[in-house]
Design a protein around this motif. Structure first.
Motif: not given
Lengths: 214, 214
Positions: B2-6, B8-14, B35-41, B47-51
């Motif tokens: 199961x891939x979290x919806x958020x 998928x959305x962040x994949x577009x940002x990456x 992470x620095x450019x997107x203001x996330x950790x 974690x997102x990519x590891x899915x």
DNA sequence: TAGATTGTTAATCGATTAACAATC
DNA sequence: TAGATTGTTAATCGATTAACAATC
């Protein structure tokens, strides 16, 4: 108390849902009624509302008119907002032409661009000013919100100008994360298309992305 | 899995973030850089990519070009999508004129309306057909996505027509929750303005809404 | 009173983050 | 080898949902 972001967004949905009930002449609704129309759980509706007060009557539900005005007060729909659109390109012009905003009392009173060709013209009846006039016009026209509809490369710089001008919040249509001290709401149209693309691919029977299959 | 919806959305940002790095001539980036450019950790990025697989090299980071093409494959950006816009009103026309879609390979190939006045005309070079021609044109033009930009009152009905036509997903600009069996992405512009309005009111020093104060 | 439905607590679920062994 | 950074596990955080006493 800390209000979850999704709760705030749902408040807007409740507002519309209730407006529809009112049009239909319904006087009282239960959390179940609202939840059914929005495809959510009734406990979600009650929980969301409970952050702001007690608006219902046990055994009866919620008075539609009363709840509408309570929510309107909470989300600031009972006031008019003066809005500036920064960027008079395709997207900015489209928003200027979109009657949905004025309908909800978001009045676009000015547009700004750095292209001298566009300055002085009107788009959908809205005057286009040069970006250098921002500070002055914000005071003159009592502008409280800005829409950023400029190219990615200019977005951060524009956001800083907006913040300095005294504008209180930004609806950002550019595809970058803005760094500001005022609230920003991102509307990322392309990202929505991409997310949909992913969901379609995931659903499709022929699927190269083995990992995501259940 | 199961891939979290958020995610998928962040994949577009990456994807966009990496495209920028590539333009800048950067060959390798760390999760920290992204992470620095997107203001996330950074752990969020990993974690997102590891899915979806293991795309990085320990001690080195991610090869920008390689990661771009991996993400492109995952979110379906490496293919072209043919899109129909249903509703040739203000919003529909605005989207037809918006070059951001074609830029991301979402090609608007047809528009549909029930107004015979509009049928046969072109908007931004795109032909407007009568809604009754939907099924035929979907096959003829290989349309896979629909944009719903019709009034609230017609939206659910249109969604059903769209689903029956064989279109695989919907980007919904109408302000109601559609009931369909195909994926829907909601873009609710007015709701974003309302959420911003709430955030501005909450921030403001003079605040009638006592409950939300910390 | 009996039935309905709220407001709220506690349990569950899901997403984010920290921490760290693996390894380039 | 030493330094850097991944991929992944476990801990934390936050949001949703179920359950139910309160009460209209």
């Amino acid at each position: 108390m800390k209000i979850p972001k999704p709760t705030v967004r749902r408040l807007g949905l409740y507002y519309r849902c209730l407006a529809r009930y009112k049009e239909e002449g319904v006087n009282f609704v239960s959390s179940q009624d609202i939840a059914d129309r929005l495809n959510i759980k009734p406990s979600q509706v009650r929980k969301d509302l409970s952050y702001f007060g007690e608006f219902g009557k046990r055994g009866l539900g919620y008075n539609v008119s009363k709840l509408i005005s309570e929510i309107a007060r909470i989300i600031g729909v009972n006031k008019e907002w003066n809005v500036a659109i920064i960027g008079a390109g395709n997207l900015g012009s489209a928003l200027a032409n979109y009657p949905g905003l004025a309908k909800h009392k978001f009045n676009v009173v000015a547009m700004f661009d750095n292209d001298r060709q566009k300055v002085g013209k009107k788009i959908a009846g809205i005057p286009v000013f040069h970006i250098s006039e921002l500070n002055q016009k914000v005071k003159e026209l009592n502008i409280e919100m800005a829409v950023i509809a400029v190219p990615e490369s200019a977005a951060q710089y524009v956001a800083e100008l907006v913040e300095e001008s005294g504008i209180k919040g930004i609806v950002n249509f550019s595809p970058i994360k803005l760094r500001t001290n005022i609230p920003v709401e991102d509307v990322d149209i392309t990202l929505s298309f991409e997310t949909l693309a992913y969901m379609i691919l995931k659903n499709s029977p022929v699927n190269i992305q083995q990992e995501e299959q259940v």
